[in-house]
Design a protein around this motif. Structure first.
Motif, PDB file in Angstrom:
ATOM      1  N   LEU A  60       8.639 -10.609   1.590  1.00 55.04           N
ATOM      2  CA  LEU A  60       8.661 -11.972   2.054  1.00 55.04           C
ATOM      3  C   LEU A  60       9.265 -12.055   3.575  1.00 55.04           C
ATOM      4  CD1 LEU A  60      10.169 -13.613  -1.220  1.00 55.04           C
ATOM      5  CD2 LEU A  60       7.925 -13.939  -0.128  1.00 55.04           C
ATOM      6  N   ARG A  61      10.221 -10.997   3.779  1.00 59.93           N
ATOM      7  CA  ARG A  61      10.980 -11.205   5.074  1.00 59.93           C
ATOM      8  C   ARG A  61       9.652 -10.856   5.964  1.00 59.93           C
ATOM      9  NH1 ARG A  61      16.096 -12.632   6.505  1.00 59.93           N
ATOM     10  NH2 ARG A  61      17.609 -12.092   5.140  1.00 59.93           N
ATOM     11  N   ILE A  62       8.827  -9.867   5.931  1.00 57.24           N
ATOM     12  CA  ILE A  62       7.697  -9.672   6.746  1.00 57.24           C
ATOM     13  C   ILE A  62       6.474 -10.800   6.927  1.00 57.24           C
ATOM     14  CG2 ILE A  62       5.667  -8.073   6.891  1.00 57.24           C
ATOM     15  CD1 ILE A  62       7.291  -5.949   5.540  1.00 57.24           C
ATOM     16  N   ALA A  63       6.245 -11.332   5.541  1.00 62.40           N
ATOM     17  CA  ALA A  63       5.658 -12.648   5.848  1.00 62.40           C
ATOM     18  C   ALA A  63       6.093 -13.725   6.614  1.00 62.40           C
ATOM     19  CB  ALA A  63       5.223 -12.865   4.403  1.00 62.40           C
ATOM     20  N   GLN A  64       7.389 -13.900   6.547  1.00 63.22           N
ATOM     21  CA  GLN A  64       8.150 -15.138   7.029  1.00 63.22           C
ATOM     22  C   GLN A  64       7.866 -15.017   8.590  1.00 63.22           C
ATOM     23  OE1 GLN A  64      12.237 -15.280   6.403  1.00 63.22           O
ATOM     24  NE2 GLN A  64      12.363 -17.550   6.659  1.00 63.22           N
ATOM     25  N   LEU A  79       3.711 -18.026   1.340  1.00 64.57           N
ATOM     26  CA  LEU A  79       4.090 -16.798   2.229  1.00 64.57           C
ATOM     27  C   LEU A  79       3.247 -15.639   1.948  1.00 64.57           C
ATOM     28  CD1 LEU A  79       8.096 -16.910   2.592  1.00 64.57           C
ATOM     29  CD2 LEU A  79       6.520 -17.349   4.366  1.00 64.57           C
ATOM     30  N   TYR A  80       2.836 -15.330   0.452  1.00 65.04           N
ATOM     31  CA  TYR A  80       2.095 -14.361  -0.259  1.00 65.04           C
ATOM     32  C   TYR A  80       0.911 -14.307   0.665  1.00 65.04           C
ATOM     33  CZ  TYR A  80       5.415 -12.955  -3.564  1.00 65.04           C
ATOM     34  OH  TYR A  80       6.519 -12.472  -4.246  1.00 65.04           O
ATOM     35  N   ARG A  81       0.194 -15.462   1.044  1.00 63.44           N
ATOM     36  CA  ARG A  81      -1.069 -15.708   1.690  1.00 63.44           C
ATOM     37  C   ARG A  81      -1.256 -15.167   2.968  1.00 63.44           C
ATOM     38  NH1 ARG A  81      -0.468 -21.129  -0.391  1.00 63.44           N
ATOM     39  NH2 ARG A  81      -1.560 -21.631  -2.263  1.00 63.44           N
ATOM     40  N   ARG A  82      -0.091 -14.738   3.490  1.00 64.23           N
ATOM     41  CA  ARG A  82      -0.166 -14.177   4.822  1.00 64.23           C
ATOM     42  C   ARG A  82      -0.004 -12.679   4.852  1.00 64.23           C
ATOM     43  NH1 ARG A  82       4.922 -17.610   7.781  1.00 64.23           N
ATOM     44  NH2 ARG A  82       4.345 -19.617   7.196  1.00 64.23           N
ATOM     45  N   THR A  83       0.307 -12.205   3.726  1.00 66.15           N
ATOM     46  CA  THR A  83       0.374 -10.617   3.863  1.00 66.15           C
ATOM     47  C   THR A  83      -0.703 -10.043   3.167  1.00 66.15           C
ATOM     48  OG1 THR A  83       1.303 -10.841   1.571  1.00 66.15           O
ATOM     49  CG2 THR A  83       2.917 -10.912   3.548  1.00 66.15           C
ATOM     50  N   LEU A 138      16.208   4.453  -3.240  1.00 66.73           N
ATOM     51  CA  LEU A 138      16.365   3.210  -3.865  1.00 66.73           C
ATOM     52  C   LEU A 138      15.927   3.182  -5.248  1.00 66.73           C
ATOM     53  CD1 LEU A 138      17.790   0.365  -3.440  1.00 66.73           C
ATOM     54  CD2 LEU A 138      15.587  -0.486  -2.578  1.00 66.73           C
ATOM     55  N   THR A 139      16.785   3.058  -6.299  1.00 68.68           N
ATOM     56  CA  THR A 139      16.295   2.798  -7.789  1.00 68.68           C
ATOM     57  C   THR A 139      16.786   1.369  -8.353  1.00 68.68           C
ATOM     58  OG1 THR A 139      18.353   3.768  -8.413  1.00 68.68           O
ATOM     59  CG2 THR A 139      16.329   5.389  -8.195  1.00 68.68           C
ATOM     60  N   SER A 140      18.085   1.114  -7.668  1.00 70.78           N
ATOM     61  CA  SER A 140      18.612  -0.157  -8.268  1.00 70.78           C
ATOM     62  C   SER A 140      17.832  -1.533  -7.694  1.00 70.78           C
ATOM     63  CB  SER A 140      20.205  -0.351  -8.038  1.00 70.78           C
ATOM     64  OG  SER A 140      20.543  -1.329  -8.509  1.00 70.78           O
ATOM     65  N   HIS A 141      17.417  -2.355  -8.428  1.00 70.13           N
ATOM     66  CA  HIS A 141      16.896  -3.685  -8.100  1.00 70.13           C
ATOM     67  C   HIS A 141      15.510  -3.265  -7.180  1.00 70.13           C
ATOM     68  CE1 HIS A 141      20.240  -5.822  -9.384  1.00 70.13           C
ATOM     69  NE2 HIS A 141      21.102  -4.980  -8.899  1.00 70.13           N
ATOM     70  N   LEU A 142      14.829  -2.245  -7.589  1.00 70.18           N
ATOM     71  CA  LEU A 142      13.720  -1.930  -6.663  1.00 70.18           C
ATOM     72  C   LEU A 142      12.513  -2.958  -6.635  1.00 70.18           C
ATOM     73  CD1 LEU A 142      12.234   0.222  -5.154  1.00 70.18           C
ATOM     74  CD2 LEU A 142      11.503   1.012  -7.273  1.00 70.18           C
ATOM     75  N   ALA A 143      12.342  -3.434  -7.658  1.00 73.56           N
ATOM     76  CA  ALA A 143      11.307  -4.835  -7.640  1.00 73.56           C
ATOM     77  C   ALA A 143      11.602  -5.835  -6.859  1.00 73.56           C
ATOM     78  CB  ALA A 143      10.936  -4.840  -9.167  1.00 73.56           C
ATOM     79  N   ALA A 144      12.898  -6.388  -6.977  1.00 79.40           N
ATOM     80  CA  ALA A 144      13.422  -7.580  -6.290  1.00 79.40           C
ATOM     81  C   ALA A 144      13.436  -7.240  -4.753  1.00 79.40           C
ATOM     82  CB  ALA A 144      14.686  -7.905  -6.769  1.00 79.40           C
ATOM     83  N   THR A 145      13.933  -6.138  -4.581  1.00 82.61           N
ATOM     84  CA  THR A 145      14.049  -5.556  -3.009  1.00 82.61           C
ATOM     85  C   THR A 145      12.636  -5.609  -2.544  1.00 82.61           C
ATOM     86  OG1 THR A 145      16.181  -4.273  -3.583  1.00 82.61           O
ATOM     87  CG2 THR A 145      14.978  -3.753  -1.385  1.00 82.61           C
ATOM     88  N   THR A 146      11.537  -4.944  -3.187  1.00 86.08           N
ATOM     89  CA  THR A 146      10.214  -5.021  -2.502  1.00 86.08           C
ATOM     90  C   THR A 146       9.644  -6.090  -2.308  1.00 86.08           C
ATOM     91  OG1 THR A 146       9.979  -2.682  -4.016  1.00 86.08           O
ATOM     92  CG2 THR A 146       7.855  -4.005  -3.151  1.00 86.08           C
ATOM     93  N   ALA A 160       7.532  -2.952   9.678  1.00 89.86           N
ATOM     94  CA  ALA A 160       6.297  -4.090   9.461  1.00 89.86           C
ATOM     95  C   ALA A 160       5.099  -3.489  10.310  1.00 89.86           C
ATOM     96  CB  ALA A 160       6.728  -5.312   9.984  1.00 89.86           C
ATOM     97  N   SER A 161       5.282  -2.666  11.101  1.00 91.23           N
ATOM     98  CA  SER A 161       4.171  -2.008  11.939  1.00 91.23           C
ATOM     99  C   SER A 161       3.079  -1.160  11.014  1.00 91.23           C
ATOM    100  CB  SER A 161       4.688  -1.485  13.040  1.00 91.23           C
ATOM    101  OG  SER A 161       5.389  -0.247  12.706  1.00 91.23           O
ATOM    102  N   THR A 162       3.793  -0.758   9.908  1.00 90.10           N
ATOM    103  CA  THR A 162       3.055   0.146   8.920  1.00 90.10           C
ATOM    104  C   THR A 162       1.869  -0.688   8.152  1.00 90.10           C
ATOM    105  OG1 THR A 162       4.562  -0.565   7.122  1.00 90.10           O
ATOM    106  CG2 THR A 162       4.871   1.518   8.415  1.00 90.10           C
TER     107      THR A 162
END
Length: 382
Positions: A323-327, A289-293, A310-318, A374-376
């Motif tokens: 992945l949601r966008i790539a999917q 999926l990373y190859r699509r982004t 957002l400060t809690s779980h920022l890296a995981a949420t990012t 995702a349009s950004t």
């Protein structure tokens, strides 16, 4: 037969509690199945000793004393499972095959002797059969298999105890050595008593005293063996329960990301084996999926989430948002500068921890909102 003693009821209850508690482990590998079979075999064998149960079996089978055969066969299955557990992991399985062949031969011999010997009550078989040739042969055939199998099990568990590095497993194996050694003593006592009873005649104290003494030795062996199996299996049970919990946590992420034709999850795997496969499948799917982004997209997602407070779980949420966008993008998308993720840790624990963090934020509002923004991302090249 007199009412079952309190000690007997305690043993029966303890065996069934452990048996029921370990039902979940039947799909956790051969060692766990062997433990369950050993404990359940002991539980069935002891339960049939209770007078109402023995009487019900006799009535159901329509054969007087049928509970005798059920009780003894269940005991042999328990001993065979115990021996099977002792030889698991060895380089050769010859001993396992010999044990199963010995079990089959012993059951056939016992069944033939059962149908030819005079019928006695299921509950009082031992003291009623003492001194009778065919019944003694029946008892001795059972005792010989039990004695050989449990003596070999004691030796193998002792060897495993010396080689094991896990302290809890070592403790359980030591208890198993003690329990199997007591079982060897029980088999020797049983064979000597019934052999002498046939050759010499009834003792002055009567048969019941000596039969009760052998039962006491048997109960002691059962308690040690059950305790040893429980202790030695505790780390594996704990690991399997933890794997089940992790599988449940990863479930939504795995179902959403991994295509059905990429799932290698055949039946019969233990929870730890399934978890290992799921981690590999998720890892490979995420890299695809990373190859699509676009390479800059992750920074824009991170900055937007940070500005939203957002400060809690920022890296995981990012990462989950990426992945949601790539999917949602077509598989044919090929950005000019695809995102290159940081190197994946070779440590399986760290890999699992990262995926669990992703799974915990996968369905959060912040991640779902990423699709609306995702349009950004810049228009990908095709």
């Amino acid at each position: 037969m007199s009412e079952p003693s309190a000690a007997e009821l305690v043993v029966v209850a303890a065996l069934w509690i452990v048996s029921v508690a370990r039902v979940h482990a039947l799909h956790s590998g051969p060692a766990h199945r062997a433990v369950w079979a050993a404990i359940t075999g002991l539980a069935v064998s002891m339960t049939v000793r209770v007078e109402p149960i023995a009487h019900a079996i006799d009535q159901l089978a329509g054969v007087h004393g049928a509970g005798v055969l059920v009780k003894h066969v269940a005991g042999l299955v328990a001993v065979a499972a115990l021996f099977d557990l002792a030889v698991l992991g060895m380089a050769t399985h010859v001993r396992r095959r010999v044990s199963l062949a010995g079990l089959a031969v012993t059951v056939v011999i016992m069944t033939c002797l059962f149908w030819t010997m005079p019928r006695v009550d299921s509950e009082d078989f031992a003291d009623q059969a003492a001194g009778k040739p065919i019944a003694t042969a029946y008892i001795l055939s059972w005792t010989v298999y039990l004695g050989v199998a449990i003596t070999l099990s004691a030796r193998l568990f002792r060897r495993a105890h010396r080689a094991s590095r896990h302290r809890v497993v070592r403790a359980g194996q030591l208890v198993l050595v003690v329990g199997c050694s007591i079982g060897t003593g029980y088999a020797l006592y049983r064979a000597a008593y019934f052999g002498a009873r046939l050759a010499v005649g009834p003792p002055s104290r009567g048969d019941i005293f000596y039969v009760d003494l052998s039962d006491g030795i048997k109960y002691l062996a059962m308690l040690f063996i059950t305790a040893g199996l429980t202790i030695a299996g505790a780390p594996g049970t704990r690991a399997n329960l933890r794997a089940r919990w992790h599988l449940r946590t990863l479930g939504p992420l795995w179902h959403d990301l991994v295509p059905a034709d990429h799932r290698l999850d055949p039946p019969g795997l233990s929870p730890r084996e399934r978890l290992s496969r799921h981690v590999v499948e998720l890892h490979d799917t995420i890299h695809d999926l990373y190859r699509r982004t676009d390479g800059q997209l992750v920074h824009r997602i991170h900055d937007r989430l940070a500005t939203q407070g957002l400060t809690s779980h920022l890296a995981a949420t990012t990462e989950a948002s990426l992945l949601r966008i790539a999917q949602a993008l077509p598989p044919t998308v090929t950005p000019a500068a695809p995102y290159t993720p940081p190197p994946t840790s070779p440590n399986p624990v760290e890999r699992l921890t990262r995926l669990l963090d992703l799974a915990r934020v996968w369905d959060t509002t912040a991640v779902r909102d990423a699709l609306t923004h995702a349009s950004t991302a810049p228009e990908p090249h095709r």
